[in-house]
Design an enzyme around this catalytic site. Structure first.
Site, short mmCIF file in Angstrom:
data_model
loop_
_atom_site.label_atom_id
_atom_site.label_comp_id
_atom_site.label_asym_id
_atom_site.label_seq_id
_atom_site.Cartn_x
_atom_site.Cartn_y
_atom_site.Cartn_z
N HIS A 110 -5.13 -3.05 1.46
CA HIS A 110 -5.50 -2.42 0.18
C HIS A 110 -5.51 -0.92 0.46
CE1 HIS A 110 -7.73 -6.28 -0.02
NE2 HIS A 110 -7.65 -6.19 -1.33
N ASP A 155 -8.70 0.17 2.19
CA ASP A 155 -8.97 -0.17 3.61
C ASP A 155 -8.22 0.72 4.58
OD1 ASP A 155 -9.12 -2.84 2.14
OD2 ASP A 155 -7.15 -3.11 3.07
C1 XUL Z 1 -10.33 -11.71 -2.59
C2 XUL Z 1 -8.99 -11.68 -1.98
C3 XUL Z 1 -8.36 -10.35 -1.81
C4 XUL Z 1 -6.89 -10.34 -2.11
C5 XUL Z 1 -6.29 -8.98 -2.12
O1 XUL Z 1 -10.86 -12.96 -2.79
O2 XUL Z 1 -8.48 -12.70 -1.60
O3 XUL Z 1 -8.61 -9.92 -0.53
O4 XUL Z 1 -6.19 -11.11 -1.17
O5 XUL Z 1 -6.91 -8.12 -2.99
#
Ligand code: XUL
Ligand code: CO
Length: 437
Positions: free
Chosen positions: A100, A103
């Site tokens: 993300h 992160d």
């Molecule tokens: C949350 C989840 C996230 C997604 C990416 O439940 O799985 O980490 O994979 O935003």
């Protein structure tokens, strides 16, 4: 350069009899299965957030993990995380990562500062990618953490939050493109509702579609060729998430003519939260031609929330890999460990041990699934079970020749229906036999 995972130089395959906790027992990257190296079937990816960011916090307590890459200077810490992440992936032979925006960088006061931090840190990641050959499986934007997204992002009641989310996704697609990301994920973090008493579901869903269309248009404009993926999840953090499960997502995409641009990223624990098995979600994605990628983890069946545990259940991994094989593989998707070590597993070695456990579980699942597939165990049984559709009235139904009148005529002359056993227990026992081998 400082090393963070000093207990091992390289995690090697030592075979099923090995007692070394820092060795693979099942995952042998270059071994051919169905004519393809294991690593190409599995395309393992490291999740940046759980691996480098999670510190063991839960609703009741603060961090338990004292990671050696921690630093007061946030850019220094972000760079340390890059060093640690690449060392970790190299040691495990993991060839992909997922991230993300939040992160890889860190929260900033202004959007401009955040975007500048993203530019700087992604330059450094790119350097490391070129040095090591490690690639980006997918990127995404965190549209759920900050209070600005309290009512959602693309489905917020507040147009300013919608605009901020659009700017964030635009930038995250830019960074994903810069890193050669093969996919881009939309997980609707807070795209859902808490109560219908204050929610215009019609406007929210229309806006969600408008948002996704803008992303499609932008990707076209800048020549981003990665696959767009939607990650279904039924609840948490909102009480009801719009991307409930694969079939719900498909209904939504088809309504707004977006279906040709998106596939799904199936997460094991999201499937179980929706009341499905992991295999069910993979199966629904496969038969609709939209199985894009996998977030591999497992939940705790005694808890009702998303525990994101490392996958150790060989049975589930087998059935998951069976669906993947039937789908013809995941590429350009992969198998990302959206999993975190338990709060009590706070040493850095626990990260290595957890990934090894997860990779071995899926490697074993692949081995068993490949044998089931080669022997056509389930396929032959299913063909036999549905044989009535190969000729006669069944063939007329399938070809569209039959109608209610012709079927009534047939049924009146054939009203003694004889069914055969579904042999569920026999099939379950056969699968176990394949696992015992
Ligand atoms: C949350 C989840 C996230 C997604 C990416 O439940 O799985 O980490 O994979 O935003
Ligand atoms: Co996920």
């Amino acid at each position: 350069m400082k090393k963070y995972f000093t207990s091992v130089r390289k995690v090697k395959y030592e075979g099923p009899k090995s007692k070394n906790p820092l060795a693979f027992k099942q995952y042998n990257a270059d071994e051919l299965i169905l004519g393809k190296p294991m690593k190409e079937h599995l395309r393992f990816a490291m999740s940046w957030w759980h691996t480098l960011g999670a510190m063991g916090e839960d609703q009741f307590g603060g961090p338990t993990m004292d990671r050696p890459w921690k630093h007061k200077d946030l850019m220094k810490m972000a760079r340390n995380k890059v060093d640690a992440g690449f060392e970790f992936m190299q040691k495990l032979g993991i060839e992909y990562f997922c991230f993300h925006d939040l992160d890889i960088a860190y929260a900033c006061e202004s959007l401009k500062d955040f975007q500048d931090a993203l530019d700087e840190i992604s330059d450094y990641i790119l350097e490391k990618m070129n040095e090591t050959g490690i690639k980006c499986l997918w990127g995404t934007s965190n549209l759920f953490n900050h209070k600005r997204f309290v009512h959602g992002a693309a489905t917020s009641c507040n147009a300013d939050a919608f605009a901020y989310a659009a700017a964030s996704v635009k930038k995250a697609i830019d960074i994903t493109k810069k890193l050669g990301g093969e996919n881009y994920v939309f997980w609707g973090g807070r795209e859902g509702y808490e109560t219908l008493l204050n929610t215009k579901t019609d406007l929210e869903l229309d806006n969600f579609a408008r948002f996704l269309q803008m992303a499609v248009d932008y990707a076209k404009k800048i020549g981003f060729k990665g696959q767009f993926l939607i990650e279904p999840k039924p609840k948490e953090p909102t009480k009801h998430q719009y991307d409930f499960d694969t079939q719900t997502v498909l209904g939504f995409l088809r309504k707004y003519n977006l279906d040709k641009y998106f596939k799904v990223n199936i997460e094991a624990n999201h499937a179980t939260l929706a009341g499905h098995t992991f295999q069910h979600e993979l199966n629904m994605a496969r038969i609709n031609g939209v199985l894009g990628s996998i977030d591999a983890n497992q939940g705790d069946m005694l808890l009702g929330w998303d525990t994101d545990q490392f996958p150790t259940n060989v049975y589930d991994a087998t059935m998951a890999m069976y669906e993947v094989i039937l789908a013809g593989g995941l590429n350009p998707g992969g198998l990302n460990f959206d999993a975190k070590v338990r709060r009590g597993s706070f040493e850095t070695d626990d990260l290595l041990i957890a990934y090894i456990a997860g990779m071995d579980t899926f490697a074993k699942g692949l081995r068993v699934a490949a044998k089931l597939y080669e022997d056509k165990v389930l396929e032959n049984f299913k063909d036999m079970r549905y044989a009535s559709y190969n000729s006669g009235i069944g063939a007329d139904i399938v070809s569209g020749k039959a109608d209610f009148e012709s079927l009534t005529k047939y049924a009146l002359a054939n009203d003694k229906i004889e069914n055969k056993s579904g042999r569920q227990e026999m099939l379950e026992a056969i699968i176990n036999q394949y696992i015992y081998k």
